[in-house]
Motif scaffolding. Structure first.
Motif, mmCIF file in Angstrom:
data_model
loop_
_atom_site.group_PDB
_atom_site.id
_atom_site.type_symbol
_atom_site.label_atom_id
_atom_site.label_comp_id
_atom_site.label_asym_id
_atom_site.label_seq_id
_atom_site.Cartn_x
_atom_site.Cartn_y
_atom_site.Cartn_z
ATOM 1 N N HIS A 136 30.753 50.417 50.858
ATOM 2 C CA HIS A 136 31.518 50.298 49.640
ATOM 3 C C HIS A 136 32.519 49.300 49.483
ATOM 4 O O HIS A 136 33.039 48.860 48.564
ATOM 5 N N ALA A 137 33.113 49.010 51.013
ATOM 6 C CA ALA A 137 34.355 48.096 51.024
ATOM 7 C C ALA A 137 33.887 46.419 51.100
ATOM 8 O O ALA A 137 34.510 45.860 50.303
ATOM 9 N N HIS A 138 32.742 46.467 51.637
ATOM 10 C CA HIS A 138 32.380 44.901 51.917
ATOM 11 C C HIS A 138 31.146 44.627 51.516
ATOM 12 O O HIS A 138 30.736 43.173 51.493
ATOM 13 N N ILE B 210 28.620 46.671 48.938
ATOM 14 C CA ILE B 210 28.188 46.969 47.534
ATOM 15 C C ILE B 210 29.149 45.859 46.474
ATOM 16 O O ILE B 210 28.354 45.553 45.506
ATOM 17 N N PRO B 211 30.253 45.420 46.605
ATOM 18 C CA PRO B 211 30.886 44.645 45.650
ATOM 19 C C PRO B 211 30.150 43.363 45.582
ATOM 20 O O PRO B 211 30.428 42.787 44.633
ATOM 21 N N LYS B 212 29.282 43.012 46.543
ATOM 22 C CA LYS B 212 28.753 41.728 46.378
ATOM 23 C C LYS B 212 27.361 41.558 45.632
ATOM 24 O O LYS B 212 26.529 40.754 45.774
ATOM 25 N N GLY B 213 26.972 42.943 44.884
ATOM 26 C CA GLY B 213 25.648 42.913 44.381
ATOM 27 C C GLY B 213 24.691 43.621 44.910
ATOM 28 O O GLY B 213 23.437 43.657 44.221
ATOM 29 N N TYR B 214 24.946 44.355 45.973
ATOM 30 C CA TYR B 214 23.873 44.817 46.683
ATOM 31 C C TYR B 214 23.407 46.232 46.285
ATOM 32 O O TYR B 214 24.370 46.972 45.722
ATOM 33 N N THR C 251 27.363 39.200 54.417
ATOM 34 C CA THR C 251 26.592 39.086 53.182
ATOM 35 C C THR C 251 25.801 37.892 53.072
ATOM 36 O O THR C 251 26.273 36.815 53.747
ATOM 37 N N TYR D 162 22.568 49.780 46.552
ATOM 38 C CA TYR D 162 22.918 51.002 47.534
ATOM 39 C C TYR D 162 21.923 52.105 47.457
ATOM 40 O O TYR D 162 21.612 52.477 46.613
#
Length: 603
Positions: free
Chosen positions: A462-464, A466-470, A440, A472
Motif C-alpha cells: 500500500h505504500a510503494h 498500489i499507488p502506482k496503479g497495481y 514497479t 491489489y
C-alpha cells in the motif's frame, strides 16, 4: 474467641478471624450432594462483630436463615444462625465462643470458625483460640493448610452437574431476585469492609508494619477496593501507601506455589506461600518505605477458564494470609497490560501511585520467569517456562532478581534472552535488495509476495506498489485462492498490473500466478519478505497492542507454524523474471508507537 460451623452429622469447620475459606462438597463438610459445588460458598468470620460473611459462589443457591443467596450475593450469619449449604439442605450452625476470662456468658460449643481444611489443624487452632483472646502467630500460620485431593474439574465449578428441575427453578428465582451487576456490587462492598477489618487487625499484630511508613502515613489507602480498566484489574488493599520506591513481585512461582505439587493449581485454594522468608522480607520492605506491588498475568480469565470473582477471592486470601498492605495488578488478557509489555507498570506510575513519581534506581522487580536453562541449580530439574519476568524488568529499566536470589540469598543463575531483539531493528536500513532493482514496472506484470503473516507485506504494497496503479489481490479480502486467481486474470485482461498479497509459501501456491501471467503474456516477479518468524510474531503482537493498527486481525500461532512447515524458498526456475528481498524497516507514526514496538513482547 473461637468460631465454628457444625453440621447435624458432626462435621466441623473452624474459622479464623478475618481469614477467608471456601467451603463446599467434600470430606471437610461430609457433603456428597453433587448439586453442591466444591466451591459453594466463601466464609469470613469477624470476631469483633461476632458474625460470618457468607458469599455464594456455586451455581445453585445457598440459604441463610431461610433467605436465598444467588451467585455473587452475600449475607451475614450470626451466632446460632443456620447456613444451608445448597438449596435447603445440609445445614451448618454458627457458634462464637469467648475465652474463659470472665467477660462473656457461656455459649453453646457448636459454632463457626474459618480454618485450614484439615480437621487436626482446625481443632488445634480452635484450642489455642479458646485459651487466649489474641492467638500468637507463628510462621506456619502464613501457610494455607493442605487441600483435599482435587482434580482439574475443580477449576470450573460453575459448569456444575446435571440439575433436577426443582433445582433449576431455584436458580432461576435467584437470578430474578437481583441482577448480576447489583449482586457483584453488594458482594464487593461486604468483602471490602471485611478486608479493611483484616488490615486493621494485621496492623495491631505486626510491630514491623506498625512502624512502617506505609501504615502510619496519612495518605494510606483507607478501604480495600478493586478497579478495572479494560484487561487490567487493580486491587489496592487497605493500608497501601504511595512511594517513589516500588518493590515489584510476580505472584505464581514467586510469592505462592501449589500445595498439590502440580505445575498449575487444581482448585482455587490449591496454593501456599512459597517460602517462609517471604512474609518477613516483605514486611521489612514496607518498614523501609517501599510500596509492595504484585504483577501477574492471568490469561485464563479472558479465555473463560478462570472466573474473575474466583481469582479476586484468591488474591484477597493471599493478602489476608500475608497480613500486609499490598497493591495487585492483574492482566486478564492479551495486549498492552500483559507482561513483559509494560502496561501494568505504566498504569501504576500514571494512575495508581497518588501522583508520586517512581524512582527506577531505587525500585526493582522479582519473578521466576527468568530464562534459566535446565538444571540451572542443584535439585532444579526444569528450565523456566519463559523469560517474561526478566524481560518485564528489562523493558522498564528495573533491577531484576529471581525469588531464590531475593528471598533465599542464592547466587545469580545463568539465563538466556530471546534471540530476537526489537531494539536492534534499524529504521534507516535498506528497504530491498538488490538496491539496483525497481519496485514497479512500466509493463504489465504480476508481483507475487512470499512471506510470513505480519511480515509487512500489506503495509509495503500500500505504500510503494498500489499507488502506482497495481490491482491489489488479497485472500483475506476475497476469501479463497480461486477468487484471487480469477481477480488476477480479470486485471490482466484489462492490461493492469497485479500485486498478490498472500503468504504463498510453497511451489504450488506460487505456480498459479506464474501460469496466469504466462498465459496473459505478462512477466511475473517475486517479492520475498525476509522477516523471520520471531519478527513476524512480534509484529503480530504489536498490532494487537497498538490501537492505530486495529485494522489488522490477530494471527493465530498455528498459521505461523504452518507457513514455516510448508515454506520452500522461491527460485527463478519457477518462472519468475526477478526475485527481490524485501526487508522489514519499522516506520512509526509517533514516539509512543515506537516505544511500544521496541519492547520485548514475549518471553
Amino acid at each position: 474467641m473461637s468460631c465454628s460451623l457444625v453440621s447435624n452429622t458432626g462435621a466441623r469447620i473452624v474459622l479464623e478471624d478475618g481469614r477467608a475459606v471456601i467451603v463446599g462438597r467434600g470430606p471437610d463438610t461430609g457433603v456428597t450432594d453433587k448439586r453442591c459445588s466444591r466451591h459453594q460458598v466463601k466464609l469470613v468470620a469477624c470476631f469483633a462483630e461476632q458474625n460470618v460473611v457468607v458469599t455464594q459462589l456455586g451455581p445453585n443457591p445457598s440459604f441463610l436463615e431461610g433467605q436465598e443467596l444467588g451467585r455473587g450475593q452475600s449475607g451475614k450469619l450470626s451466632h446460632g444462625g443456620t447456613l444451608y449449604l445448597v438449596n435447603q439442605s445440609h445445614p451448618f450452625t454458627a457458634n462464637f465462643s469467648l475465652s474463659s476470662n470472665g467477660t462473656a456468658a457461656n455459649m453453646p460449643k457448636r459454632g463457626l470458625k474459618v480454618t485450614d481444611k484439615t480437621k487436626s489443624t482446625g481443632n488445634r487452632r480452635e484450642n489455642e483460640a479458646q485459651s487466649s483472646p489474641t492467638p500468637k502467630r507463628s510462621i506456619k500460620d502464613f501457610f494455607s493448610a493442605s487441600p483435599v485431593k482435587s482434580s482439574k474439574r475443580r477449576l470450573s465449578p460453575e459448569r456444575g452437574h446435571p440439575e433436577p428441575k426443582r433445582q433449576r427453578r431455584d436458580e432461576d428465582s435467584s437470578d430474578r431476585a437481583m441482577d448480576e451487576e447489583e449482586e457483584e456490587r453488594l458482594a464487593e462492598e461486604k468483602l471490602q469492609q471485611l478486608q479493611e477489618f483484616a488490615a486493621k487487625s494485621a496492623a495491631k499484630e505486626s510491630k514491623a508494619i506498625e512502624a512502617s511508613p506505609s501504615s502510619s502515613s496519612a495518605n494510606a489507602c483507607v478501604k480495600s477496593s478493586w478497579q478495572q480498566t479494560g484487561n487490567l484489574l487493580v486491587y489496592t488493599a487497605a493500608g497501601v501507601t504511595a512511594s517513589e520506591k516500588i518493590a515489584g513481585f510476580d505472584i505464581d512461582g514467586c510469592i505462592i506455589t501449589t500445595k498439590s505439587g502440580k505445575v498449575f493449581p487444581t482448585a482455587p485454594d490449591d496454593w501456599k506461600i512459597l517460602y517462609p522468608e517471604i512474609q518477613p522480607k516483605l514486611a521489612s520492605l514496607l518498614k523501609k518505605g517501599y510500596k509492595v506491588v504484585f504483577f501477574t498475568n492471568q490469561l485464563g480469565i479472558a479465555k473463560g477458564k478462570l472466573r474473575p470473582e474466583v481469582f479476586k477471592s484468591k488474591v484477597e486470601d493471599i493478602l489476608t494470609t500475608l497480613q500486609l498492605p499490598v497493591q495487585v495488578f492483574v492482566a486478564t488478557g492479551p495486549g498492552v497490560y500483559r507482561k513483559p509489555v509494560t502496561g501494568m507498570w505504566t498504569h501504576l506510575c500514571e494512575k495508581a501511585n497518588d501522583g508520586v513519581a517512581v524512582d527506577l534506581q531505587q525500585s526493582f522487580f522479582v519473578g521466576d520467569a527468568a530464562g534459566r536453562p535446565e538444571n540451572w541449580a542443584p535439585g532444579k530439574k526444569k528450565k523456566d517456562f519463559s523469560c517474561s519476568d526478566r524481560l518485564f524488568a528489562l523493558n522498564i529499566g528495573l533491577q531484576f532478581h529471581t525469588p531464590e536470589e531475593f528471598f533465599l540469598g542464592w547466587k545469580s543463575a545463568p539465563f538466556s534472552l530471546p534471540d530476537f531483539n526489537p531494539r536492534e531493528l534499524d529504521s534507516a536500513s535498506r528497504l530491498y535488495d538488490p538496491p539496483s532493482a525497481s519496485l514497479t514496472s512500466s509493463h504489465t506484470e504480476v508481483v507475487v509476495a512470499v512471506g510470513y503473516p505480519a511480515s509487512g507485506k500489506s503495509t509495503f504494497f500500500h505504500a510503494h506498489i498500489i499507488p502506482k496503479g497495481y490491482v491489489y489481490v488479497n485472500r483475506d479480502t476475497l476469501g479463497s485462492w480461486q477468487k484471487c486467481v480469477a481477480a488476477c486474470e480479470r486485471a490482466l485482461r484489462k492490461g493492469r498490473s497485479v500485486a498478490i498479497d498472500n503468504t504463498n509459501p510453497d511451489l504450488e501456491s506460487r505456480k498459479r500466478y506464474v501460469d496466469v501471467a504466462k498465459a496473459a503474456g505478462a512477466s511475473c516477479r517475486c517479492f520475498h519478505f525476509s522477516a523471520s518468524l520471531e519478527l513476524a510474531k512480534h509484529n503480530n503482537r504489536f498490532r494487537e497492542m497498538a490501537p492505530s493498527d486495529s485494522k489488522h486481525a490477530k494471527v493465530n500461532d498455528m498459521v505461523f507454524h504452518s507457513y514455516k512447515k510448508h515454506f520452500v524458498a522461491p527460485a527463478l526456475s519457477e518462472g519468475f523474471s526477478e526475485i527481490l528481498q524485501i526487508h522489514f524497516v519499522p516506520d512509526f507514526k509517533d514516539r509512543q508507537s515506537e516505544v511500544l514496538f521496541r519492547q520485548f513482547s514475549e518471553g
